[in-house]
Design a protein around this motif. Sequence first.
Motif, PDB file in Angstrom:
ATOM      1  N   ASP A 262       0.820  -1.211   0.000  1.00 35.60           N
ATOM      2  CA  ASP A 262       0.000   0.000   0.000  1.00 35.60           C
ATOM      3  C   ASP A 262       0.858   1.267   0.000  1.00 35.60           C
ATOM      4  N   GLN A 263       1.990   1.224   0.689  1.00 29.67           N
ATOM      5  CA  GLN A 263       2.880   2.381   0.690  1.00 29.67           C
ATOM      6  C   GLN A 263       3.452   2.633  -0.706  1.00 29.67           C
ATOM      7  N   LEU A 264       3.847   1.556  -1.383  1.00 25.85           N
ATOM      8  CA  LEU A 264       4.350   1.712  -2.756  1.00 25.85           C
ATOM      9  C   LEU A 264       3.255   2.230  -3.682  1.00 25.85           C
ATOM     10  N   LEU A 265       2.038   1.724  -3.495  1.00 31.12           N
ATOM     11  CA  LEU A 265       0.916   2.194  -4.315  1.00 31.12           C
ATOM     12  C   LEU A 265       0.707   3.690  -4.118  1.00 31.12           C
ATOM     13  N   ILE A 266       0.778   4.130  -2.884  1.00 32.82           N
ATOM     14  CA  ILE A 266       0.620   5.561  -2.606  1.00 32.82           C
ATOM     15  C   ILE A 266       1.750   6.360  -3.251  1.00 32.82           C
ATOM     16  N   LEU A 267       2.952   5.834  -3.227  1.00 32.61           N
ATOM     17  CA  LEU A 267       4.074   6.517  -3.884  1.00 32.61           C
ATOM     18  C   LEU A 267       3.867   6.595  -5.396  1.00 32.61           C
ATOM     19  N   VAL A 268       3.418   5.510  -6.007  1.00 37.35           N
ATOM     20  CA  VAL A 268       3.162   5.510  -7.460  1.00 37.35           C
ATOM     21  C   VAL A 268       2.065   6.514  -7.799  1.00 37.35           C
ATOM     22  N   GLU A 269       0.951   6.439  -7.075  1.00 31.76           N
ATOM     23  CA  GLU A 269      -0.175   7.339  -7.361  1.00 31.76           C
ATOM     24  C   GLU A 269       0.184   8.792  -7.072  1.00 31.76           C
ATOM     25  N   GLY A 270       0.882   9.011  -5.971  1.00 32.04           N
ATOM     26  CA  GLY A 270       1.289  10.371  -5.633  1.00 32.04           C
ATOM     27  C   GLY A 270       2.243  10.960  -6.648  1.00 32.04           C
ATOM     28  N   ALA A 271       3.217  10.175  -7.072  1.00 33.82           N
ATOM     29  CA  ALA A 271       4.158  10.650  -8.083  1.00 33.82           C
ATOM     30  C   ALA A 271       3.433  10.978  -9.381  1.00 33.82           C
ATOM     31  N   THR A 272       2.453  10.155  -9.730  1.00 36.55           N
ATOM     32  CA  THR A 272       1.683  10.396 -10.958  1.00 36.55           C
ATOM     33  C   THR A 272       0.895  11.697 -10.852  1.00 36.55           C
ATOM     34  N   ALA A 273       0.285  11.937  -9.704  1.00 38.11           N
ATOM     35  CA  ALA A 273      -0.480  13.172  -9.519  1.00 38.11           C
ATOM     36  C   ALA A 273       0.437  14.395  -9.562  1.00 38.11           C
ATOM     37  N   VAL A 274       1.590  14.306  -8.912  1.00 35.56           N
ATOM     38  CA  VAL A 274       2.534  15.431  -8.922  1.00 35.56           C
ATOM     39  C   VAL A 274       3.041  15.671 -10.347  1.00 35.56           C
ATOM     40  N   ALA A 275       3.353  14.594 -11.065  1.00 33.00           N
ATOM     41  CA  ALA A 275       3.862  14.731 -12.434  1.00 33.00           C
ATOM     42  C   ALA A 275       2.817  15.310 -13.378  1.00 33.00           C
ATOM     43  N   ALA A 276       1.547  15.082 -13.094  1.00 29.42           N
ATOM     44  CA  ALA A 276       0.493  15.660 -13.938  1.00 29.42           C
ATOM     45  C   ALA A 276       0.549  17.183 -13.890  1.00 29.42           C
ATOM     46  N   LEU A 277       0.948  17.716 -12.744  1.00 29.60           N
ATOM     47  CA  LEU A 277       1.045  19.171 -12.600  1.00 29.60           C
ATOM     48  C   LEU A 277       2.410  19.704 -13.016  1.00 29.60           C
ATOM     49  N   SER A 278       3.441  18.880 -12.866  1.00 28.50           N
ATOM     50  CA  SER A 278       4.816  19.255 -13.215  1.00 28.50           C
ATOM     51  C   SER A 278       5.449  18.098 -13.987  1.00 28.50           C
ATOM     52  N   PRO A 279       5.113  17.952 -15.283  1.00 33.75           N
ATOM     53  CA  PRO A 279       5.614  16.808 -16.043  1.00 33.75           C
ATOM     54  C   PRO A 279       7.138  16.738 -16.053  1.00 33.75           C
ATOM     55  N   GLY A 280       7.610  15.530 -16.144  1.00 35.50           N
ATOM     56  CA  GLY A 280       9.039  15.269 -16.158  1.00 35.50           C
ATOM     57  C   GLY A 280       9.346  14.153 -15.185  1.00 35.50           C
ATOM     58  N   PRO A 281      10.574  13.676 -15.186  1.00 41.64           N
ATOM     59  CA  PRO A 281      10.928  12.491 -14.411  1.00 41.64           C
ATOM     60  C   PRO A 281      11.099  12.715 -12.914  1.00 41.64           C
ATOM     61  N   GLU A 282      11.251  13.950 -12.470  1.00 37.42           N
ATOM     62  CA  GLU A 282      11.595  14.212 -11.066  1.00 37.42           C
ATOM     63  C   GLU A 282      10.635  13.593 -10.054  1.00 37.42           C
TER      64      GLU A 282
END
Length: 180
Positions: free
Chosen positions: A142-162
């Motif tokens: 569940d922690q990894l899932l939250i990291l994947v989903e969170g990173a995806t949401a952040v990247a939607a606003l600031s695209p790129g690999p960071e």
Amino acid sequence: MDDEEARTRLLDAAEELFYAHGIQAVGMDRIRAASGVPLKRLYRLFPAKDALVTAYLERRDQRWTAGLREAVAAGPDDPVAAVFDWLAGWFSEPDFRGCAFLNAYGELGEGPAGVLDVVRRHKAELRSLLAGLTPGSPVLTDQLLILVEGATAVAALSPGPEPAHRARAAAEALLAAAAR
């Protein structure tokens, strides 16, 4: 043009337009125009917009999940790192606009049952894939899932690999802590 080619053209147009502009902002006539498929055939293949949205998400789920599974299989030494490396590549694509499934849910909410079912199945499949990387540790999954989903949401606003790189570092810290 046979039905299979028409279906492919319609799904290609729907994916491009729905993902770029949103489901509610794109009408069936716009999809018809972009696909070159006559309106009568469009409605014969997809009697309602909900059916087209569901088919678009199902096809996207198959391709997205297959791509992630291939990346994990190709990185057997560190499959969790492979997940975040794959995400970094996806986040860097020029047309990246976040998670199509969360975008659809955000637009339609509890709306069409078929769409909601695809969104839930997609997220369950992602969780299942991550569970395979963290056997016997549902909390870590569940922690990894939250990291994947969170990173995806952040990247939607600031695209790129960071966002994927930062999420990978957090995942590595979680894995190291779990190994102790």
